[in-house]
Enzyme design. Sequence first.
Site, PDB file in Angstrom:
ATOM      1  N   HIS A 138       0.662  -1.482   0.115  1.00  0.00           N
ATOM      2  CA  HIS A 138       0.077   0.023   0.256  1.00  0.00           C
ATOM      3  C   HIS A 138       0.699   1.022  -0.048  1.00  0.00           C
ATOM      4  O   HIS A 138       0.035   2.314  -0.734  1.00  0.00           O
ATOM      5  CB  HIS A 138      -1.329  -0.303   1.321  1.00  0.00           C
ATOM      6  CG  HIS A 138      -0.524   0.082   2.021  1.00  0.00           C
ATOM      7  ND1 HIS A 138       0.440  -0.270   3.333  1.00  0.00           N
ATOM      8  CD2 HIS A 138      -0.268   1.252   3.218  1.00  0.00           C
ATOM      9  CE1 HIS A 138       0.190   0.332   4.844  1.00  0.00           C
ATOM     10  NE2 HIS A 138       0.195   1.338   4.354  1.00  0.00           N
ATOM     11  N   ASP A 149       0.083  -7.612   1.552  1.00  0.00           N
ATOM     12  CA  ASP A 149       0.667  -5.967   1.964  1.00  0.00           C
ATOM     13  C   ASP A 149       1.954  -6.123   2.103  1.00  0.00           C
ATOM     14  O   ASP A 149       2.601  -5.517   2.396  1.00  0.00           O
ATOM     15  CB  ASP A 149       0.092  -5.450   2.843  1.00  0.00           C
ATOM     16  CG  ASP A 149      -0.106  -4.223   3.180  1.00  0.00           C
ATOM     17  OD1 ASP A 149       0.331  -3.275   2.708  1.00  0.00           O
ATOM     18  OD2 ASP A 149      -0.533  -2.658   3.399  1.00  0.00           O
ATOM     19  N   SER A 156       4.271   2.892   7.971  1.00  0.00           N
ATOM     20  CA  SER A 156       3.865   1.910   6.489  1.00  0.00           C
ATOM     21  C   SER A 156       5.422   0.947   5.984  1.00  0.00           C
ATOM     22  O   SER A 156       6.162   2.341   5.982  1.00  0.00           O
ATOM     23  CB  SER A 156       2.887   2.596   6.079  1.00  0.00           C
ATOM     24  OG  SER A 156       1.126   2.651   7.153  1.00  0.00           O
TER      25      SER A 156
END
Length: 368
Positions: free
Chosen positions: A156, A214, A313
């Site tokens: 992502h 992910d 992230s």
Amino acid sequence: MESDTANELCTTKTNNGTCVPISECPTALSLLKLGDLKTIFNISCGFEKDSPKVCCTLSESVIVFNKNTEETATNRPNKVTTAKQVDYIPLITDKPLDPLPVREVCGKLKIQNRIYGGKNTDIGEFPWIARLKYENEFYGCAASLITDRYVITSAHCVQDNLIGKPTSVRLGDWDEETEIDCVENICNNKPVDVNITNYFFYPEYNVQNKTVHDIALLKLEEPVNFTDFIQPVCLPTTEYVMMQDYLQDSSYWAAGWGLTEYGQTSPIKRKVKLEAVPTKICEGIFPLIPKTSFPYLICAGGREGKDTCRGDSGGPLVRQVMENYENNWYLFGITSLGSGRCGTEGLPGFYTRVSKYINWIRDIISKN
């Protein structure tokens, strides 16, 4: 699982025994050879420093197999076969052809830690962390160096239309506000910026459903020279290390430049220790996440004020493991998603479980 730390007696769902290092338990060693990691996980009873311990049955005449077989130690197959090929079992390759660094190279800290108990990292800690740079000099996510040409991050962080795709990575950084950083007369080198030439996403990743798969690999334009401040992290490629990626009572370290408890991003690389949360508990906390996603996730955190947050992230979730007298840092998780309320008591975060993707990682690196 109950354990008596005074006399090391222990009780699990399958047996009573003594809590000992895995290397001292014939049952556990047999299970390891047979690839029965599930049963080993069920009889784990803690750690002795960085080495796992298991609740070793008092009677060593019977091996506890999984439900697919009832064979005992006195009736073993003539030829020991490995478990069927699934996504978390690494490909069998000759060591010279393995594209991943050997343990003498990866997961090592060249500069020893000098800060104890603080939240800022030492200048030499986590030398595998890379920062992803987007257009307009914007840094939005983190990644981990795994070879001299590849970093690994969350998908992502690359496919989010709001921030676009990263164009380069920065390695060897500590304080983003200074070019050369010095702590206690130890100074790092100037950070290295390398362009990204290709992106690889796990085939089953769906940008509309970011709760699973992910993960992405980014290929760099040129090889990176390893230094005291730029080092690759090890991946869990052996069965021994794999079985420790998500154990009860295990803890990890996460690091990055994301949002702090003060609502601002940190100019200095920071770290936080996170504890594993059992899958069943996480399923209850997040009922909207499909149960089919949980085998591919590590759930960790949930203590007030201790969490990864926006900007972290793609960064690493790591812990040290000792195997064959070699102590290395391994990448077990990639920071993926959280509740949106960072550091809230009772709300852990989710990390992509790297051990499930070793075959895919090797395949991409070998062919590209």
